[in-house]
Design a protein around this motif. Structure first.
Motif, PDB file in Angstrom:
ATOM      1  N   GLU A 186     -61.542 -33.990  32.343  1.00  0.00           N
ATOM      2  CA  GLU A 186     -60.503 -33.447  31.465  1.00  0.00           C
ATOM      3  C   GLU A 186     -60.767 -33.882  30.025  1.00  0.00           C
ATOM      4  OE1 GLU A 186     -56.003 -34.579  31.270  1.00  0.00           O
ATOM      5  OE2 GLU A 186     -56.323 -33.212  32.966  1.00  0.00           O
ATOM      6  N   ASP A 188     -51.208 -22.139  38.694  1.00  0.00           N
ATOM      7  CA  ASP A 188     -51.907 -21.023  38.043  1.00  0.00           C
ATOM      8  C   ASP A 188     -52.483 -20.058  39.069  1.00  0.00           C
ATOM      9  OD1 ASP A 188     -51.312 -22.113  35.574  1.00  0.00           O
ATOM     10  OD2 ASP A 188     -53.316 -22.957  35.248  1.00  0.00           O
ATOM     11  N   GLY A 219     -58.901 -24.229  39.680  1.00  0.00           N
ATOM     12  CA  GLY A 219     -57.709 -24.183  38.845  1.00  0.00           C
ATOM     13  C   GLY A 219     -56.550 -24.866  39.535  1.00  0.00           C
ATOM     14  N   SER A 220     -55.444 -24.958  38.826  1.00  0.00           N
ATOM     15  CA  SER A 220     -54.268 -25.618  39.383  1.00  0.00           C
ATOM     16  C   SER A 220     -53.598 -24.711  40.411  1.00  0.00           C
ATOM     17  CB  SER A 220     -53.269 -25.957  38.268  1.00  0.00           C
ATOM     18  OG  SER A 220     -52.652 -24.769  37.786  1.00  0.00           O
ATOM     19  N   ARG A 272     -55.769 -29.094  26.136  1.00  0.00           N
ATOM     20  CA  ARG A 272     -56.642 -29.707  27.130  1.00  0.00           C
ATOM     21  C   ARG A 272     -57.533 -28.673  27.791  1.00  0.00           C
ATOM     22  NH1 ARG A 272     -52.781 -33.915  29.452  1.00  0.00           N
ATOM     23  NH2 ARG A 272     -53.026 -35.540  27.890  1.00  0.00           N
ATOM     24  N   LYS A 311     -56.454 -24.943  28.566  1.00  0.00           N
ATOM     25  CA  LYS A 311     -55.001 -24.820  28.365  1.00  0.00           C
ATOM     26  C   LYS A 311     -54.721 -25.123  26.896  1.00  0.00           C
ATOM     27  CE  LYS A 311     -53.510 -25.180  32.936  1.00  0.00           C
ATOM     28  NZ  LYS A 311     -52.333 -24.953  33.675  1.00  0.00           N
ATOM     29  N   GLN A 312     -54.828 -24.075  26.075  1.00  0.00           N
ATOM     30  CA  GLN A 312     -54.631 -24.205  24.628  1.00  0.00           C
ATOM     31  C   GLN A 312     -53.255 -24.777  24.306  1.00  0.00           C
ATOM     32  OE1 GLN A 312     -57.678 -24.091  23.381  1.00  0.00           O
ATOM     33  NE2 GLN A 312     -57.298 -22.578  21.805  1.00  0.00           N
ATOM     34  N   ASP A 313     -52.234 -24.360  25.076  1.00  0.00           N
ATOM     35  CA  ASP A 313     -50.858 -24.763  24.780  1.00  0.00           C
ATOM     36  C   ASP A 313     -50.649 -26.275  24.844  1.00  0.00           C
ATOM     37  OD1 ASP A 313     -51.328 -24.442  27.547  1.00  0.00           O
ATOM     38  OD2 ASP A 313     -49.181 -24.323  27.959  1.00  0.00           O
ATOM     39  N   VAL A 332     -61.333 -24.569  32.869  1.00  0.00           N
ATOM     40  CA  VAL A 332     -59.987 -24.054  32.641  1.00  0.00           C
ATOM     41  C   VAL A 332     -59.487 -24.649  31.337  1.00  0.00           C
ATOM     42  CG1 VAL A 332     -57.614 -23.978  33.489  1.00  0.00           C
ATOM     43  CG2 VAL A 332     -59.528 -23.775  35.099  1.00  0.00           C
TER      44      VAL A 332
END
Length: 190
Positions: A40, A117, A113-114, A23, A18-20, A16
């Motif tokens: 991570e 999400d 995933g979280s 990570r 997370k560009q924003d 997974v």
């Protein structure tokens, strides 16, 4: 914990990104357990390991069952194709009993995933036919979205399980409540 191997390499269940927040998390299978080891990475700039954690496996499902209505009628109430259909009178997998009800089952993907999400993705799917989900709920009384979470027992602290105001509003439009089914597995950390 023992990492599950495939051809002598850790079995990756998913990644997974997370560009924003810069990570990425790599989910690695744990032998004989439903949860994951999450590695991570910081991916903004030089790629570096930030943390190694246990990550829960999260399942989301909605099940509409009826002893009165057949599966064809239930299917006529919604445009959403179910994950599974049970017809009243069909044999259980063990071939010893017959189902006394019909049902439509909707399940989120089993990808890691979280919780947030996965819930957002599953609600977006169900929202493709709000009136259909409402009709299923009205006719069957099934108004419960089931959230099943398999944590590593770790130190007994289970976090990251919450509903935002947005989630509550979306669930209300669908006419659904939520039941949390929580499990802790594995060896406790010292």
């Amino acid at each position: 914990m023992e990492v599950e191997l495939v051809e002598q390499l850790p079995k990756l269940e998913g990644i997974v990104v997370k560009q924003d927040i810069g990570r990425a998390t790599v989910y690695v299978a744990v032998k004989g357990e439903p949860f994951y080891i999450g590695v991570e990475f910081d991916i903004a700039g030089a790629i570096e390991i930030n943390a190694v954690l246990t990550e829960p496996r999260i399942g989301l499902s909605y099940l509409a069952t009826s002893e009165e209505f057949d599966s064809e009628f239930l299917l006529s109430l919604t445009q959403l194709p179910p994950t599974e259909i049970i017809k009243k009178g069909d044999w259980f997998p063990n071939n010893q009993w017959r189902y006394s009800y019909s049902s439509l089952s909707y399940e989120a993907t089993d990808a890691p995933g979280s919780f947030e999400d996965k819930l957002n993705e599953f609600l977006a799917y169900l929202e493709k036919d709000i009136s259909g989900i409402n009709a299923l709920s009205r006719h069957t009384g099934a108004d419960d979205l089931l959230v099943t979470v398999w944590h590593h027992i770790s130190n007994g602290n289970f976090t990251q399980l919450y509903l935002t105001k947005g989630h509550v509003a979306r669930l209300a439009k669908l006419g659904l409540s939520v039941t949390f089914d929580l499990y802790a597995r594995g060896q406790a950390l010292k």
